[in-house]
Design a protein around this motif. Structure first.
Motif, PDB file in Angstrom:
ATOM      1  N   LEU A  13       0.671  -1.261  -0.074  1.00 50.20           N
ATOM      2  CA  LEU A  13      -0.030   0.045   0.016  1.00 50.20           C
ATOM      3  C   LEU A  13       0.920   1.182  -0.054  1.00 50.20           C
ATOM      4  N   ALA A  14       2.093   1.260   0.658  1.00 50.57           N
ATOM      5  CA  ALA A  14       2.921   2.252   0.730  1.00 50.57           C
ATOM      6  C   ALA A  14       3.503   2.601  -0.728  1.00 50.57           C
ATOM      7  N   MET A  15       3.721   1.495  -1.393  1.00 46.94           N
ATOM      8  CA  MET A  15       3.974   2.086  -2.768  1.00 46.94           C
ATOM      9  C   MET A  15       3.192   2.943  -3.569  1.00 46.94           C
ATOM     10  N   ALA A  16       1.813   2.724  -3.254  1.00 50.41           N
ATOM     11  CA  ALA A  16       0.785   3.518  -4.048  1.00 50.41           C
ATOM     12  C   ALA A  16       1.073   5.017  -3.470  1.00 50.41           C
ATOM     13  N   ARG A  17       1.659   5.299  -2.763  1.00 50.69           N
ATOM     14  CA  ARG A  17       1.888   6.740  -2.331  1.00 50.69           C
ATOM     15  C   ARG A  17       0.470   7.449  -2.259  1.00 50.69           C
ATOM     16  N   PHE A  18      -0.405   6.981  -1.240  1.00 46.54           N
ATOM     17  CA  PHE A  18      -1.491   8.008  -1.357  1.00 46.54           C
ATOM     18  C   PHE A  18      -1.436   9.247  -0.600  1.00 46.54           C
ATOM     19  N   ASP A  19      -0.356   9.198   0.051  1.00 49.65           N
ATOM     20  CA  ASP A  19      -0.051  10.633   0.725  1.00 49.65           C
ATOM     21  C   ASP A  19       0.170  11.754  -0.336  1.00 49.65           C
ATOM     22  N   HIS A  20       0.572  11.463  -1.568  1.00 56.92           N
ATOM     23  CA  HIS A  20       0.834  12.337  -2.661  1.00 56.92           C
ATOM     24  C   HIS A  20      -0.489  12.752  -3.170  1.00 56.92           C
ATOM     25  N   VAL A  21      -1.557  12.638  -2.421  1.00 54.75           N
ATOM     26  CA  VAL A  21      -2.738  13.077  -3.106  1.00 54.75           C
ATOM     27  C   VAL A  21      -2.881  14.760  -3.355  1.00 54.75           C
ATOM     28  N   ILE A  65      -5.045   6.090 -10.713  1.00 52.72           N
ATOM     29  CA  ILE A  65      -4.144   5.873 -11.836  1.00 52.72           C
ATOM     30  C   ILE A  65      -2.792   6.449 -11.438  1.00 52.72           C
ATOM     31  N   ALA A  66      -3.094   7.563 -10.778  1.00 52.13           N
ATOM     32  CA  ALA A  66      -1.379   8.127 -10.273  1.00 52.13           C
ATOM     33  C   ALA A  66      -0.944   7.150  -9.493  1.00 52.13           C
ATOM     34  N   SER A  67      -1.626   6.571  -8.419  1.00 53.57           N
ATOM     35  CA  SER A  67      -1.353   5.285  -7.622  1.00 53.57           C
ATOM     36  C   SER A  67      -0.453   4.365  -8.351  1.00 53.57           C
ATOM     37  N   ALA A  68      -1.303   3.861  -9.458  1.00 50.74           N
ATOM     38  CA  ALA A  68      -0.749   2.535 -10.300  1.00 50.74           C
ATOM     39  C   ALA A  68       0.599   3.125 -10.894  1.00 50.74           C
ATOM     40  N   PRO A  70       7.831  17.287  -3.806  1.00 51.30           N
ATOM     41  CA  PRO A  70       6.724  18.339  -4.158  1.00 51.30           C
ATOM     42  C   PRO A  70       5.272  17.708  -3.204  1.00 51.30           C
ATOM     43  N   GLU A  71       5.229  16.510  -2.716  1.00 48.70           N
ATOM     44  CA  GLU A  71       3.977  16.272  -2.014  1.00 48.70           C
ATOM     45  C   GLU A  71       4.061  16.998  -0.621  1.00 48.70           C
ATOM     46  N   ARG A  72       5.278  17.520  -0.490  1.00 42.62           N
ATOM     47  CA  ARG A  72       5.257  18.324   1.030  1.00 42.62           C
ATOM     48  C   ARG A  72       5.430  19.815   0.760  1.00 42.62           C
TER      49      ARG A  72
END
Length: 342
Positions: free
Chosen positions: A36-44, A82-85, A299-301
């Motif tokens: 799940l961590a690889m999907a980087r949902f925190d980059h939303v 799609i971004a997570s994929a 960039p996510e931060r």
């Protein structure tokens, strides 16, 4: 998919070599949380670039407001999936390179033993969910989503793998910016696409962000660990220097401003009032990229930077003002005039 599988198999050997060279050891078996961590949902937060497309579609096209909240939820859900994929395949195929990066060496794929089949299943599931949701909205939104997914393959998978090619790595990664703009636009108006000048402005703006990210990485890693390690992390750095990266950032910023000017002249002159705040935002971001351990590398931060948040808020405020308030006096700026000396 065969190409991805082959790249993954080659990556297993490269990963072990990279891990050994960097002193990082695989210490644990992969768990569900690792996949799940690889999907980087925190980059939303990156999907904030979708919102201007929605606002501009409403302002320029004035479509009927018959879009339900559920439709917007579906649209954002599709983009996130799609971004997570793309993130999953990115981290998996990069794990043997990320082992040389001082920060990315801490990523899940570098430090955990993961089953390749599980990774590919996760990728396919996320991609399928994203495209299935996109199909529920409109044909333009769906095709844009397919392009979003395809861009991740072009960027990460051999034999193309544009992330290893100098300058093309920045151009191909930043194409996600205009794609996100199109996603937002087609959520509101599925009958048209954004003007090409707006798409190009968004694209070059994204190239500026990615160029600044690489400039920051180059300055930090080459200073602390040497250029050799940096080049083992990313092949394109064999051709980059601090000088040509800085110049490229200026070029991308100027091109973005050029296409913004074309868009303003053709569609809504009022947006010109936002140009000073946009210029300040570009300058501030470049300044941030020159700092040690710059937030530009992650960039996510970005929203953790108070200065950047204030500058971005000013841009959004001016764009909203220009969207909903007509300013007839600005017509004077589009008419030729000369200063008389008599």
């Amino acid at each position: 998919m065969d190409q991805i599988m082959k790249a993954g198999e080659v990556g297993v050997m490269g990963s072990q070599a990279g891990l050994a060279a960097s002193g990082v050891a695989v210490r644990r078996k992969g768990a569900l949380r690792d996949y799940l961590a690889m999907a980087r949902f925190d980059h939303v937060t990156k999907h904030v670039f979708i919102i201007p497309g929605m606002i501009l579609a409403y302002a320029l096209r004035d479509p009927s407001l018959n879009h339900s909240i559920m439709a917007l939820v579906i649209g954002f859900g599709s983009a996130i999936a799609i971004a997570s994929a793309n993130y999953v395949i990115n981290e998996w195929l990069d794990r043997h390179f990320d082992a040389f990066h001082p920060v990315k060496s801490g990523r899940t794929a570098v430090n955990a033993e993961l089953y390749p089949s599980f990774v590919y299943i996760e990728y396919v599931l996320l991609a399928a969910v994203g495209l299935l949701l996109a199909f529920q909205l409109s044909a333009p939104f769906f095709y844009t989503s397919v392009l979003f997914l395809f861009s991740g393959l072009i960027y990460n998978v051999n034999p193309v793998r544009t992330k290893d090619r100098v300058y093309l790595d920045v151009i191909s990664e930043s194409v996600n910016n205009p794609i996100r703009l199109m996603l937002g636009w087609t959520m509101i108006d599925p009958t048209t696409l954004p003007p090409s000048s707006l798409l190009l402005a968004y694209w070059m703006g994204g190239a500026f962000l990615m160029g600044a990210k690489r400039l920051s990485e180059y300055r930090d890693i080459s200073t602390d660990a040497g250029v050799g390690l940096l080049q083992r992390y990313r092949r394109s750095f064999k051709f980059y220097t601090a000088e040509n990266l800085t110049v490229s950032c200026f070029l991308y910023a100027i091109l973005s401003a050029f296409f913004i000017a074309i868009f303003l002249i053709k569609y809504r002159l009022e947006y010109i009032v936002a140009l000073p705040s946009i210029a300040i935002l570009f300058a501030l971001y470049l300044w941030l990229s020159l700092l040690k351990n710059s937030i530009a590398q992650r960039p996510e931060r970005l929203f953790r930077s108070r200065r950047l948040s204030i500058a971005l808020g000013a841009v959004i405020l001016m764009l909203l003002l220009a969207t909903f308030v007509d300013m007839p006096l600005l017509d004077y700026l589009s008419k030729p005039s000369f200063i008389s000396v008599k």
